[in-house]
Design an enzyme around this catalytic site. Sequence first.
Site, PDB file in Angstrom:
ATOM      1  N   GLU A   1      35.546  -0.679  18.019  1.00  0.00           N
ATOM      2  CA  GLU A   1      36.498   0.278  17.485  1.00  0.00           C
ATOM      3  C   GLU A   1      37.086  -0.236  16.136  1.00  0.00           C
ATOM      4  O   GLU A   1      37.206  -1.530  15.704  1.00  0.00           O
ATOM      5  CB  GLU A   1      37.813   0.396  18.402  1.00  0.00           C
ATOM      6  CG  GLU A   1      38.532  -0.833  18.852  1.00  0.00           C
ATOM      7  CD  GLU A   1      39.750  -0.830  18.115  1.00  0.00           C
ATOM      8  OE1 GLU A   1      40.068  -0.036  17.281  1.00  0.00           O
ATOM      9  OE2 GLU A   1      40.390  -1.722  18.490  1.00  0.00           O
TER      10      GLU A   1
ATOM     11  N   THR B   1      49.072  -4.029  19.939  1.00  0.00           N
ATOM     12  CA  THR B   1      48.436  -2.815  19.559  1.00  0.00           C
ATOM     13  C   THR B   1      48.697  -1.772  21.073  1.00  0.00           C
ATOM     14  O   THR B   1      49.223  -2.214  22.120  1.00  0.00           O
ATOM     15  CB  THR B   1      47.092  -2.919  19.481  1.00  0.00           C
ATOM     16  OG1 THR B   1      46.318  -3.255  20.822  1.00  0.00           O
ATOM     17  CG2 THR B   1      46.733  -4.027  18.552  1.00  0.00           C
ATOM     18  N   CYS B   2      47.956  -0.585  21.083  1.00  0.00           N
ATOM     19  CA  CYS B   2      48.389   0.335  22.024  1.00  0.00           C
ATOM     20  C   CYS B   2      47.518  -0.154  23.142  1.00  0.00           C
ATOM     21  O   CYS B   2      47.977   0.288  24.524  1.00  0.00           O
ATOM     22  CB  CYS B   2      47.723   1.756  21.710  1.00  0.00           C
ATOM     23  SG  CYS B   2      46.069   1.669  21.157  1.00  0.00           S
ATOM     24  N   ASN B   3      46.584  -1.215  22.853  1.00  0.00           N
ATOM     25  CA  ASN B   3      46.037  -1.392  24.149  1.00  0.00           C
ATOM     26  C   ASN B   3      46.105  -3.074  24.577  1.00  0.00           C
ATOM     27  O   ASN B   3      45.223  -3.439  25.537  1.00  0.00           O
ATOM     28  CB  ASN B   3      44.520  -0.987  24.131  1.00  0.00           C
ATOM     29  CG  ASN B   3      43.704  -0.975  25.425  1.00  0.00           C
ATOM     30  OD1 ASN B   3      44.164  -0.491  26.390  1.00  0.00           O
ATOM     31  ND2 ASN B   3      42.539  -1.596  25.665  1.00  0.00           N
TER      32      ASN B   3
END
Length: 394
Positions: free
Chosen positions: A104, A45-47
């Site tokens: 989230e 993922t983006c993180n």
Amino acid sequence: MIQLIGLKHDVKIEIREKLSIIPIRQEKYLEALLNICEEAVILSTCNRTEIYFKSMDEDIIIKIFKALNWDEDLIKCVVNYKGDKAIQHLMEVVCGFDSLLLGEDQILGQVRDAYEITKGLKSNKKELQRLFENAIACGKHFRTKSKISEIPVSSSSMVVKKAIDKGHKNFMILGYGTVGELTSKYILEAKIDMLYIAVRDAQKVNIEDPRVKIIPFNDLTKYYDKVDCVISCTTAPHTVIHLDELPNKKLLLFDLAVPRDIEEIVSENPLYEVYDIDMLGDIHDANYKKRLSSMKDNKYIVDKAIKEFIEWKTIEELAPFIQKIRHIGEDVYKERLTTFKHKKETKDNEELAELLLKSTSNAYVNRAIVVLKEEHLKGRSKQCEDIISRIFQI
């Protein structure tokens, strides 16, 4: 053994983008992993970049870095969890406990997507398949019971809120994948004037709203002057926003991509206020305490899911031995069935059936008695009695 390698929490984005896996390369990387692992799932993922795999090889981490063409000097930037610790980590990840933005709501879908990719390649077999199915079910149950979705948070919601709070009304989104679509949803829920969405394939966007204009990605520089906030979330392996292409005006820019979409030099110009994914945790979120309280109250759901999977896995380790027991049982009944078929025409069937049934019973009762005597002589009769009592339901 189920294992995991994942980026340490304190690893900066400059390192994370070197160990990131963009979607178009995920299948290729999975195929490379299957040459060295029994099973594998990539969660990128983006993180986070995490690889769940099954292997007993002591040198597997080095082999994974080589297979993915990663710099081996960066091994120090990853953690390696094994067994129960890896299982616990995934369960906590899917429920949002390990996210930069606590609770989230995108991570459940991202875990599901990672699992779906592996199904096509058959890179997850018995254990990882069961683990990810249990984790996804846990994530759904957790969100239902905790009602965490009623206190939404995501990188998209955070950046849109910050931009709206600053009074911005004209937006541009670069890329329209999962993050881009969610970001546009939050933007259009606010009172804005215009949203430009830059994509390479206009057919991917289906929004009927007069405030939305779809623009070709190659033309995005023509529209910078029309907006005051740019949110970039592409899956490009290189930067797409460059300093020499930006207008001479103040702009708020959010980079939600890893690797980054905005070249570093942009943030050095005082005209531009730039936030990358690492800086989102600094954005004030009034719902944080509500989410934290709800998640703590429902942590038992995660703990239960972890316990149930570990118990399943422990019992599954007995499968080969259980299979042997079943084979022995089949041999016993088949032997007596053969005897019955051969003698049923020459003996009284009722008497023959009684003899064979008693013979079957004695095969196990007599053996249990022999074992009990042997264990009694070794001083272990109590434990043996308990087990035999449970088997024979005494």
